[in-house]
Design an enzyme around this catalytic site. Structure first.
Site: not given
Length: 367
Positions: A280, A328
């Site tokens: 993350r 991502h």
């Protein structure tokens, strides 16, 4: 074998063979994948659903409250992370209600699809490691810009005669040692790397989540790393980072991991280190990442996640010559929803047998 006595709602797209497998596994399946012409669940269908299989972004927008799902017992996500789901209005309302009533996770349980992305994210991490060690971004972009063969000195970040830095004999530090860390460790070890790992306990632990056969530690006990370090012990973290020629980060987003990898810790990395973050973006402050990228001792980084996310247009990280940014997408595995459906079935069987779920997330903790 008799179908499992559950009614399942599914809002993720599945291939026909997997859909048929799911339909044969459960008593009733209501299939309304997002983006299809038939993406809406009727109120009558919602009243019947025991298990809901949905994306990591949350339940369908038409579901504003879990009160619309009076029989709901379990939510199975098709994503490895649950942070977006936990931030959704429906789940925030549910969590607030639990807090108001003084309850801990009760009524409805939640599980992720952690473990399904070992076929895409670890190869991404290995590929980026090799690309950074070989300085491919510099070579590729330099060739496109100058439209000619580069000299060996132009290929090297320091302007010296170019050479390909080898994975062989270098140390790979796995910051986070779940399913992704274990498979990345297996792949990097095959490239001749020494493997160390840092996790909460600082010890080898069994892998108790979903495991695709043949991936990760052969015996699922965490046997690949030569040494373990604890993320709770500053001295242990320091020792871990000082050895990590290649740092692979796969930590989830939790209060304990927020900005954990700051400039002070990044400065501990060895000369010529590279970093890959597939966990993350909240792990590393962008300003601190910029600072270490500007350091002559640091070779480069690749990040599939950013701080903030999405990274704003014209942010200085976009144009940094030592950095590769992808949006991502490292977890977008081929047929990933079909793999996640296996976890749905596994957890449904465990529910039917009175066993605990795999990959369960606690609403209060977020992990």
């Amino acid at each position: 074998m008799s179908p499992l006595p559950f009614t399942v709602g599914i809002s993720v797209p599945l291939t026909p063979p997997t859909l048929e497998k799911v339909k044969s596994t459960f008593k009733t399946v209501h299939y309304h994948p997002k983006g299809s012409d038939d993406a809406t669940f009727s109120s009558d269908e919602l009243k019947e659903i025991d298990l809901f299989f949905t994306t990591g972004r949350g339940l369908p927008e038409s579901i504003e409250s879990l009160d619309q799902l009076p029989k709901l017992r379990h939510i199975q996500l098709a994503s490895a992370g649950a942070d977006a789901m936990l931030r959704s209005a429906t789940i925030k309302k549910y969590s607030e209600q639990l807090d108001k009533e003084g309850k801990k996770d009760s009524g409805v349980s939640l599980s992720t699809a952690s473990g399904t992305h070992v076929l895409s994210i670890p190869p991404y991490a290995v590929g980026m490691t090799i690309a950074l060690l070989h300085q491919w971004p510099r070579i590729i972009l330099g060739g496109k810009e100058k439209k000619r063969f580069l000299s060996e000195e132009e290929c090297d970040e320091k302007g010296e005669t170019y050479y390909a830095r080898s994975t062989y004999g270098r140390t790979a530090g796995l910051l986070g040692y779940g399913a992704l860390g274990r498979e990345t460790a297996r792949l990097l070890k095959s490239h001749g790397m020494r493997i160390i790992a840092a996790n909460t306990s600082g010890k080898a632990t069994p892998q108790d989540g979903y495991v695709i056969p043949g991936t990760g530690d052969k015996d699922d006990t965490g046997s690949i790393p030569e040494e373990y370090y604890s993320t709770k012990d500053p001295k242990s973290v320091e020792a871990f980072l000082k050895q990590s020629d290649v740092l692979i980060c796969s930590l989830p987003n939790t209060p304990a991991t927020h900005y954990f990898l700051n400039k002070e810790k990044l400065d501990l990395l060895p000369e010529g280190a590279v970093l890959v973050n597939v966990g993350r973006g909240s792990l590393i402050p962008s300003d601190d990442l910029l600072s270490i990228l500007d350091s002559p001792k640091f070779l480069g980084a690749a990040i599939d996640v950013t701080d903030p996310e999405p990274l704003p247009e014209n942010h200085p990280l976009w144009s940094h010559p030592k950095l590769i940014i992808t949006p991502h997408i490292s977890g977008n595995a081929e047929n990933e929803m079909d793999i996640a459906a296996d976890i749905l079935i596994t957890n449904a069987k465990r529910l039917n047998g009175g066993e605990g779920f795999i990959n369960e997330i606690h609403f209060g903790r977020g992990y």
